[in-house]
Design a protein around this motif. Structure first.
Motif, PDB file in Angstrom:
ATOM      1  N   LEU A  42       0.831  -1.215   0.000  1.00  0.00           N
ATOM      2  CA  LEU A  42       0.000   0.000   0.000  1.00  0.00           C
ATOM      3  C   LEU A  42       0.862   1.260   0.000  1.00  0.00           C
ATOM      4  N   LYS A  43       1.986   1.218   0.716  1.00  0.00           N
ATOM      5  CA  LYS A  43       2.912   2.363   0.702  1.00  0.00           C
ATOM      6  C   LYS A  43       3.490   2.566  -0.698  1.00  0.00           C
ATOM      7  N   THR A  44       3.807   1.456  -1.362  1.00  0.00           N
ATOM      8  CA  THR A  44       4.346   1.527  -2.731  1.00  0.00           C
ATOM      9  C   THR A  44       3.311   2.107  -3.682  1.00  0.00           C
ATOM     10  N   SER A  55       3.488  14.118 -12.291  1.00  0.00           N
ATOM     11  CA  SER A  55       4.062  13.770 -13.595  1.00  0.00           C
ATOM     12  C   SER A  55       4.083  14.989 -14.527  1.00  0.00           C
ATOM     13  N   LYS A  56       5.179  15.123 -15.262  1.00  0.00           N
ATOM     14  CA  LYS A  56       5.279  16.223 -16.240  1.00  0.00           C
ATOM     15  C   LYS A  56       4.521  15.882 -17.525  1.00  0.00           C
ATOM     16  N   ARG A  57       4.236  14.591 -17.679  1.00  0.00           N
ATOM     17  CA  ARG A  57       3.497  14.169 -18.887  1.00  0.00           C
ATOM     18  C   ARG A  57       1.998  14.265 -18.634  1.00  0.00           C
ATOM     19  N   GLU A  58       1.342  15.009 -19.495  1.00  0.00           N
ATOM     20  CA  GLU A  58      -0.095  15.241 -19.316  1.00  0.00           C
ATOM     21  C   GLU A  58      -0.912  13.950 -19.424  1.00  0.00           C
ATOM     22  N   ASP A  59      -0.461  13.031 -20.280  1.00  0.00           N
ATOM     23  CA  ASP A  59      -1.232  11.797 -20.507  1.00  0.00           C
ATOM     24  C   ASP A  59      -1.152  10.824 -19.326  1.00  0.00           C
ATOM     25  N   THR A  60      -0.164  11.005 -18.433  1.00  0.00           N
ATOM     26  CA  THR A  60      -0.053  10.101 -17.276  1.00  0.00           C
ATOM     27  C   THR A  60      -0.387  10.802 -15.955  1.00  0.00           C
ATOM     28  N   ARG A  61      -0.564  12.128 -16.004  1.00  0.00           N
ATOM     29  CA  ARG A  61      -0.806  12.876 -14.767  1.00  0.00           C
ATOM     30  C   ARG A  61      -2.212  12.630 -14.244  1.00  0.00           C
ATOM     31  N   ILE A  62      -2.335  12.507 -12.902  1.00  0.00           N
ATOM     32  CA  ILE A  62      -3.645  12.349 -12.270  1.00  0.00           C
ATOM     33  C   ILE A  62      -3.826  13.442 -11.214  1.00  0.00           C
ATOM     34  N   SER A  63      -5.064  13.652 -10.796  1.00  0.00           N
ATOM     35  CA  SER A  63      -5.337  14.669  -9.775  1.00  0.00           C
ATOM     36  C   SER A  63      -5.197  14.058  -8.378  1.00  0.00           C
ATOM     37  N   GLU A  64      -5.146  14.914  -7.379  1.00  0.00           N
ATOM     38  CA  GLU A  64      -5.095  14.464  -5.987  1.00  0.00           C
ATOM     39  C   GLU A  64      -6.356  13.668  -5.642  1.00  0.00           C
ATOM     40  N   ALA A  65      -7.496  14.104  -6.204  1.00  0.00           N
ATOM     41  CA  ALA A  65      -8.778  13.400  -5.973  1.00  0.00           C
ATOM     42  C   ALA A  65      -8.739  11.994  -6.569  1.00  0.00           C
ATOM     43  N   ASP A  66      -8.138  11.852  -7.772  1.00  0.00           N
ATOM     44  CA  ASP A  66      -7.991  10.527  -8.411  1.00  0.00           C
ATOM     45  C   ASP A  66      -7.156   9.609  -7.529  1.00  0.00           C
ATOM     46  N   LYS A  67      -6.078  10.163  -6.986  1.00  0.00           N
ATOM     47  CA  LYS A  67      -5.174   9.386  -6.118  1.00  0.00           C
ATOM     48  C   LYS A  67      -5.923   8.877  -4.876  1.00  0.00           C
ATOM     49  N   LYS A  68      -6.642   9.773  -4.217  1.00  0.00           N
ATOM     50  CA  LYS A  68      -7.383   9.398  -2.999  1.00  0.00           C
ATOM     51  C   LYS A  68      -8.460   8.357  -3.312  1.00  0.00           C
ATOM     52  N   ALA A  69      -9.161   8.534  -4.431  1.00  0.00           N
ATOM     53  CA  ALA A  69     -10.225   7.595  -4.820  1.00  0.00           C
ATOM     54  C   ALA A  69      -9.642   6.219  -5.112  1.00  0.00           C
ATOM     55  N   ALA A  70      -8.490   6.173  -5.795  1.00  0.00           N
ATOM     56  CA  ALA A  70      -7.840   4.892  -6.128  1.00  0.00           C
ATOM     57  C   ALA A  70      -7.423   4.161  -4.849  1.00  0.00           C
ATOM     58  N   LEU A  71      -6.811   4.877  -3.919  1.00  0.00           N
ATOM     59  CA  LEU A  71      -6.379   4.257  -2.660  1.00  0.00           C
ATOM     60  C   LEU A  71      -7.566   3.713  -1.861  1.00  0.00           C
ATOM     61  N   ALA A  72      -8.688   4.448  -1.917  1.00  0.00           N
ATOM     62  CA  ALA A  72      -9.894   4.023  -1.184  1.00  0.00           C
ATOM     63  C   ALA A  72     -10.512   2.764  -1.776  1.00  0.00           C
ATOM     64  N   ARG A  73     -10.215   2.481  -3.049  1.00  0.00           N
ATOM     65  CA  ARG A  73     -10.797   1.301  -3.718  1.00  0.00           C
ATOM     66  C   ARG A  73     -10.009   0.024  -3.429  1.00  0.00           C
ATOM     67  N   ILE A  74      -8.814   0.135  -2.844  1.00  0.00           N
ATOM     68  CA  ILE A  74      -7.987  -1.055  -2.572  1.00  0.00           C
ATOM     69  C   ILE A  74      -8.224  -1.520  -1.141  1.00  0.00           C
ATOM     70  N   HIS A  75      -8.669  -2.774  -1.017  1.00  0.00           N
ATOM     71  CA  HIS A  75      -8.985  -3.347   0.299  1.00  0.00           C
ATOM     72  C   HIS A  75      -7.991  -4.476   0.592  1.00  0.00           C
ATOM     73  N   PRO A  76      -7.006  -4.223   1.479  1.00  0.00           N
ATOM     74  CA  PRO A  76      -6.000  -5.255   1.775  1.00  0.00           C
ATOM     75  C   PRO A  76      -6.549  -6.323   2.723  1.00  0.00           C
TER      76      PRO A  76
END
Length: 294
Positions: A42-44, A55-76
Protein backbone atom coordinates in the motif's frame (compact mmCIF):
# COMPACT_ATOMS: atom_id res chain seq x y z
CA UNK A 1 -19.33 -7.67 -16.51
CA UNK A 2 -16.16 -7.30 -14.41
CA UNK A 3 -16.58 -4.79 -11.58
CA UNK A 4 -14.76 -6.19 -8.55
CA UNK A 5 -11.27 -7.64 -8.93
CA UNK A 6 -9.24 -9.77 -6.54
CA UNK A 7 -5.43 -9.79 -6.69
CA UNK A 8 -3.45 -12.58 -4.99
CA UNK A 9 0.06 -11.55 -4.01
CA UNK A 10 1.12 -8.06 -2.87
CA UNK A 11 4.65 -8.14 -4.33
CA UNK A 12 5.91 -5.85 -7.09
CA UNK A 13 3.52 -7.29 -9.69
CA UNK A 14 0.48 -7.58 -7.42
CA UNK A 15 0.69 -4.05 -6.07
CA UNK A 16 1.12 -2.72 -9.62
CA UNK A 17 -1.94 -4.62 -10.86
CA UNK A 18 -3.97 -3.36 -7.87
CA UNK A 19 -2.77 0.18 -8.64
CA UNK A 20 -3.91 0.23 -12.29
CA UNK A 21 -7.22 -1.53 -11.55
CA UNK A 22 -8.11 0.87 -8.72
CA UNK A 23 -7.03 3.93 -10.69
CA UNK A 24 -9.36 2.91 -13.51
CA UNK A 25 -12.42 2.63 -11.27
CA UNK A 26 -12.44 -1.02 -10.15
CA UNK A 27 -12.85 -2.14 -6.53
CA UNK A 28 -9.83 -4.28 -5.64
CA UNK A 29 -9.31 -6.90 -2.93
CA UNK A 30 -5.54 -7.23 -2.52
CA UNK A 31 -4.54 -10.41 -0.69
CA UNK A 32 -1.29 -11.73 0.74
CA UNK A 33 -0.28 -14.23 3.42
CA UNK A 34 1.71 -11.53 5.22
CA UNK A 35 0.27 -8.32 6.74
CA UNK A 36 3.70 -6.63 6.59
CA UNK A 37 3.83 -7.27 2.82
CA UNK A 38 0.34 -5.74 2.43
CA UNK A 39 1.42 -2.64 4.38
CA UNK A 40 4.52 -2.34 2.20
CA UNK A 41 2.42 -2.77 -0.96
CA UNK A 42 0.00 0.00 0.00
CA UNK A 43 2.91 2.36 0.70
CA UNK A 44 4.35 1.53 -2.73
CA UNK A 45 0.99 2.14 -4.45
CA UNK A 46 0.61 5.48 -2.63
CA UNK A 47 4.16 6.52 -3.59
CA UNK A 48 3.58 5.57 -7.24
CA UNK A 49 0.21 7.35 -7.38
CA UNK A 50 1.87 10.40 -5.81
CA UNK A 51 4.48 10.27 -8.55
CA UNK A 52 1.67 10.36 -11.11
CA UNK A 53 0.12 13.46 -9.51
CA UNK A 54 3.44 15.26 -10.14
CA UNK A 55 4.06 13.77 -13.59
CA UNK A 56 5.28 16.22 -16.24
CA UNK A 57 3.50 14.17 -18.89
CA UNK A 58 -0.09 15.24 -19.32
CA UNK A 59 -1.23 11.80 -20.51
CA UNK A 60 -0.05 10.10 -17.28
CA UNK A 61 -0.81 12.88 -14.77
CA UNK A 62 -3.65 12.35 -12.27
CA UNK A 63 -5.34 14.67 -9.77
CA UNK A 64 -5.09 14.46 -5.99
CA UNK A 65 -8.78 13.40 -5.97
CA UNK A 66 -7.99 10.53 -8.41
CA UNK A 67 -5.17 9.39 -6.12
CA UNK A 68 -7.38 9.40 -3.00
CA UNK A 69 -10.23 7.59 -4.82
CA UNK A 70 -7.84 4.89 -6.13
CA UNK A 71 -6.38 4.26 -2.66
CA UNK A 72 -9.89 4.02 -1.18
CA UNK A 73 -10.80 1.30 -3.72
CA UNK A 74 -7.99 -1.05 -2.57
CA UNK A 75 -8.99 -3.35 0.30
CA UNK A 76 -6.00 -5.25 1.77
CA UNK A 77 -6.76 -8.69 3.28
CA UNK A 78 -4.73 -11.58 4.68
CA UNK A 79 -5.62 -14.96 3.12
CA UNK A 80 -8.17 -15.95 0.48
CA UNK A 81 -11.47 -15.66 2.35
CA UNK A 82 -12.63 -12.33 0.91
CA UNK A 83 -12.97 -13.15 -2.80
CA UNK A 84 -16.58 -14.46 -2.70
CA UNK A 85 -18.09 -11.49 -4.55
CA UNK A 86 -15.19 -10.89 -6.98
CA UNK A 87 -15.96 -11.15 -10.70
CA UNK A 88 -12.30 -11.77 -11.53
CA UNK A 89 -9.33 -12.92 -9.45
CA UNK A 90 -5.81 -12.35 -10.79
CA UNK A 91 -3.18 -14.64 -9.29
CA UNK A 92 0.18 -12.82 -9.02
CA UNK A 93 2.07 -15.04 -6.58
CA UNK A 94 5.68 -16.16 -6.91
CA UNK A 95 6.74 -17.79 -10.22
CA UNK A 96 6.66 -21.36 -8.89
CA UNK A 97 4.14 -23.78 -10.35
CA UNK A 98 3.59 -25.77 -7.14
CA UNK A 99 2.79 -22.55 -5.23
CA UNK A 100 0.36 -21.34 -7.90
CA UNK A 101 -1.42 -24.73 -8.06
CA UNK A 102 -1.78 -24.82 -4.27
CA UNK A 103 -3.30 -21.30 -4.28
CA UNK A 104 -5.68 -22.07 -7.17
CA UNK A 105 -6.97 -25.27 -5.52
CA UNK A 106 -7.66 -23.38 -2.28
CA UNK A 107 -9.23 -20.44 -4.13
CA UNK A 108 -11.82 -22.19 -6.33
CA UNK A 109 -14.28 -23.32 -3.60
CA UNK A 110 -14.42 -19.72 -2.29
CA UNK A 111 -15.50 -18.14 -5.60
CA UNK A 112 -18.94 -17.62 -7.12
CA UNK A 113 -19.73 -19.95 -10.02
CA UNK A 114 -19.28 -17.41 -12.81
CA UNK A 115 -16.06 -15.82 -11.49
CA UNK A 116 -13.11 -15.76 -13.90
CA UNK A 117 -9.53 -16.54 -12.83
CA UNK A 118 -6.47 -15.07 -14.55
CA UNK A 119 -2.84 -15.80 -13.79
CA UNK A 120 -0.02 -13.29 -14.18
CA UNK A 121 2.52 -16.08 -14.76
CA UNK A 122 5.36 -15.00 -17.04
CA UNK A 123 6.17 -18.48 -18.32
CA UNK A 124 4.17 -21.42 -16.88
CA UNK A 125 1.65 -23.41 -18.97
CA UNK A 126 -1.83 -21.85 -18.77
CA UNK A 127 -3.44 -25.17 -19.76
CA UNK A 128 -1.69 -26.97 -16.90
CA UNK A 129 -2.61 -24.32 -14.31
CA UNK A 130 -6.22 -24.29 -15.58
CA UNK A 131 -6.42 -28.06 -15.05
CA UNK A 132 -5.79 -27.48 -11.33
CA UNK A 133 -9.03 -25.44 -11.10
CA UNK A 134 -12.73 -26.30 -11.24
CA UNK A 135 -13.24 -23.89 -14.20
CA UNK A 136 -10.68 -24.35 -17.01
CA UNK A 137 -13.04 -22.58 -19.47
CA UNK A 138 -12.98 -19.48 -17.24
CA UNK A 139 -9.21 -19.42 -16.77
CA UNK A 140 -6.50 -17.68 -18.82
CA UNK A 141 -3.18 -15.87 -18.67
CA UNK A 142 -3.03 -12.11 -18.19
CA UNK A 143 0.67 -11.32 -18.11
CA UNK A 144 1.36 -7.71 -17.11
CA UNK A 145 4.81 -6.20 -17.66
CA UNK A 146 6.88 -4.73 -14.82
CA UNK A 147 6.50 -1.96 -13.63
CA UNK A 148 2.75 -2.35 -14.23
CA UNK A 149 1.72 1.33 -13.90
CA UNK A 150 4.23 2.37 -16.60
CA UNK A 151 4.35 -0.55 -19.06
CA UNK A 152 1.69 -0.58 -21.75
CA UNK A 153 1.63 -4.27 -22.71
CA UNK A 154 -0.43 -7.16 -21.36
CA UNK A 155 0.05 -10.60 -22.94
CA UNK A 156 -3.25 -12.50 -23.14
CA UNK A 157 -2.84 -16.27 -23.23
CA UNK A 158 -5.64 -18.78 -23.71
CA UNK A 159 -5.30 -22.29 -22.34
CA UNK A 160 -6.62 -25.22 -24.34
CA UNK A 161 -10.00 -24.97 -22.58
CA UNK A 162 -10.40 -21.16 -22.31
CA UNK A 163 -13.75 -20.13 -23.81
CA UNK A 164 -14.37 -17.15 -26.10
CA UNK A 165 -16.45 -15.24 -23.54
CA UNK A 166 -13.61 -15.37 -20.99
CA UNK A 167 -11.07 -14.17 -23.54
CA UNK A 168 -13.35 -11.36 -24.71
CA UNK A 169 -14.07 -10.12 -21.16
CA UNK A 170 -10.35 -10.06 -20.25
CA UNK A 171 -9.49 -8.25 -23.50
CA UNK A 172 -12.16 -5.62 -22.73
CA UNK A 173 -10.78 -5.24 -19.20
CA UNK A 174 -7.25 -4.77 -20.61
CA UNK A 175 -8.53 -1.93 -22.78
CA UNK A 176 -10.34 -0.33 -19.81
CA UNK A 177 -7.02 -0.37 -17.95
CA UNK A 178 -5.57 1.61 -20.89
CA UNK A 179 -3.19 -1.22 -21.77
CA UNK A 180 -2.46 -2.81 -25.15
CA UNK A 181 -3.25 -6.53 -25.47
CA UNK A 182 -0.92 -8.91 -27.31
CA UNK A 183 -2.48 -12.36 -27.86
CA UNK A 184 0.06 -15.16 -27.32
CA UNK A 185 -0.15 -18.93 -27.71
CA UNK A 186 0.32 -21.18 -24.68
CA UNK A 187 3.95 -22.17 -25.21
CA UNK A 188 6.70 -21.78 -22.57
CA UNK A 189 7.36 -18.11 -21.66
CA UNK A 190 4.87 -16.83 -24.32
CA UNK A 191 6.25 -13.94 -26.48
CA UNK A 192 8.12 -11.36 -24.39
CA UNK A 193 10.05 -13.69 -22.08
CA UNK A 194 10.69 -16.24 -24.85
CA UNK A 195 12.74 -13.49 -26.52
CA UNK A 196 13.91 -11.37 -23.56
CA UNK A 197 15.12 -13.97 -21.04
CA UNK A 198 17.47 -15.87 -23.39
CA UNK A 199 19.05 -12.47 -24.18
CA UNK A 200 19.55 -11.82 -20.44
CA UNK A 201 20.86 -15.38 -19.96
CA UNK A 202 23.32 -14.82 -22.83
CA UNK A 203 24.48 -11.58 -21.16
CA UNK A 204 25.17 -13.60 -17.97
CA UNK A 205 27.13 -16.14 -20.07
CA UNK A 206 29.11 -13.22 -21.54
CA UNK A 207 29.99 -12.17 -17.97
CA UNK A 208 30.65 -15.79 -16.88
CA UNK A 209 33.07 -16.35 -19.75
CA UNK A 210 34.91 -13.08 -19.08
CA UNK A 211 34.01 -11.46 -22.40
CA UNK A 212 33.10 -8.27 -20.55
CA UNK A 213 32.51 -6.84 -17.09
CA UNK A 214 29.02 -6.02 -15.76
CA UNK A 215 29.56 -2.36 -16.61
CA UNK A 216 30.97 -3.08 -20.09
CA UNK A 217 28.11 -5.45 -21.01
CA UNK A 218 25.39 -3.04 -19.88
CA UNK A 219 27.07 -0.03 -21.53
CA UNK A 220 27.55 -1.99 -24.76
CA UNK A 221 23.87 -2.91 -25.00
CA UNK A 222 22.60 0.55 -23.97
CA UNK A 223 24.79 2.42 -26.45
CA UNK A 224 25.29 -0.29 -29.08
CA UNK A 225 21.70 -1.59 -29.31
CA UNK A 226 19.93 1.51 -27.95
CA UNK A 227 18.37 -0.44 -25.04
CA UNK A 228 17.08 1.86 -22.27
CA UNK A 229 18.56 -0.47 -19.62
CA UNK A 230 21.45 -2.94 -19.83
CA UNK A 231 20.55 -6.67 -19.66
CA UNK A 232 22.25 -7.26 -16.28
CA UNK A 233 20.66 -4.16 -14.76
CA UNK A 234 17.33 -5.36 -16.15
CA UNK A 235 17.91 -8.85 -14.68
CA UNK A 236 18.42 -7.26 -11.24
CA UNK A 237 15.22 -5.27 -11.71
CA UNK A 238 13.19 -8.35 -12.71
CA UNK A 239 14.77 -10.50 -9.98
CA UNK A 240 17.42 -13.12 -10.73
CA UNK A 241 15.24 -15.80 -9.11
CA UNK A 242 12.45 -14.98 -11.59
CA UNK A 243 14.94 -14.95 -14.50
CA UNK A 244 16.20 -18.39 -13.46
CA UNK A 245 12.65 -19.74 -13.04
CA UNK A 246 11.69 -18.61 -16.58
CA UNK A 247 14.88 -20.07 -18.09
CA UNK A 248 14.17 -23.36 -16.32
CA UNK A 249 10.63 -23.42 -17.76
CA UNK A 250 12.05 -22.80 -21.26
CA UNK A 251 14.76 -25.43 -20.81
CA UNK A 252 12.35 -28.07 -19.43
CA UNK A 253 9.48 -27.22 -21.77
CA UNK A 254 11.38 -26.99 -25.07
CA UNK A 255 14.24 -29.45 -24.36
CA UNK A 256 16.74 -27.31 -26.25
CA UNK A 257 20.25 -26.73 -24.83
CA UNK A 258 20.22 -23.09 -25.99
CA UNK A 259 17.89 -22.39 -23.03
CA UNK A 260 20.24 -23.87 -20.40
CA UNK A 261 20.44 -21.40 -17.49
CA UNK A 262 23.94 -19.96 -17.08
CA UNK A 263 25.74 -21.52 -14.06
CA UNK A 264 26.61 -18.01 -12.83
CA UNK A 265 22.91 -17.08 -12.74
CA UNK A 266 22.26 -20.23 -10.68
CA UNK A 267 25.15 -19.33 -8.33
CA UNK A 268 23.84 -15.79 -7.71
CA UNK A 269 20.38 -17.16 -6.87
CA UNK A 270 21.90 -19.76 -4.54
CA UNK A 271 23.75 -16.94 -2.76
CA UNK A 272 20.50 -15.01 -2.31
CA UNK A 273 21.86 -12.23 -4.54
CA UNK A 274 18.63 -11.99 -6.50
CA UNK A 275 18.80 -8.35 -7.53
CA UNK A 276 17.42 -5.00 -6.47
CA UNK A 277 14.78 -6.42 -4.09
CA UNK A 278 17.55 -8.17 -2.10
CA UNK A 279 19.92 -5.18 -2.24
CA UNK A 280 22.45 -7.16 -4.29
CA UNK A 281 22.62 -8.92 -7.64
CA UNK A 282 24.89 -8.04 -10.55
CA UNK A 283 25.01 -4.66 -8.79
CA UNK A 284 25.31 -3.81 -5.09
CA UNK A 285 22.52 -1.39 -4.11
CA UNK A 286 23.64 -0.65 -0.52
CA UNK A 287 25.18 2.74 -1.36
CA UNK A 288 23.88 5.85 -3.09
CA UNK A 289 24.88 4.52 -6.51
CA UNK A 290 24.70 0.86 -7.69
CA UNK A 291 28.17 -0.71 -7.88
CA UNK A 292 28.90 -3.74 -10.13
CA UNK A 293 29.60 -6.91 -8.14
CA UNK A 294 31.89 -8.33 -10.85
Amino acid sequence: MIQKIGVIGAGQMGNGIAHVCALNGFDVVLSDIDQAQLDKALKTVEKNLDRQTHSKREDTRISEADKKAALARIHPVVGLDHFGDCDLVIEAATEKEEVKVQILKALCPLLKADAVIATNTSSISITRLAAATDRPAKFMGMHFMNPVPLMQLVELIRGLATDEETYRSIKELTEKLHKTAAPAEDFPAFIVNRILLPMINEAVYTLYEGVGTVEAIDTAMKLGANHPMGPLELADFIGLDTCLAVMQVLYDGLADSKYRPCPLLVKYVEAGWVGKKAGRGFYDYSGEKPIPTR
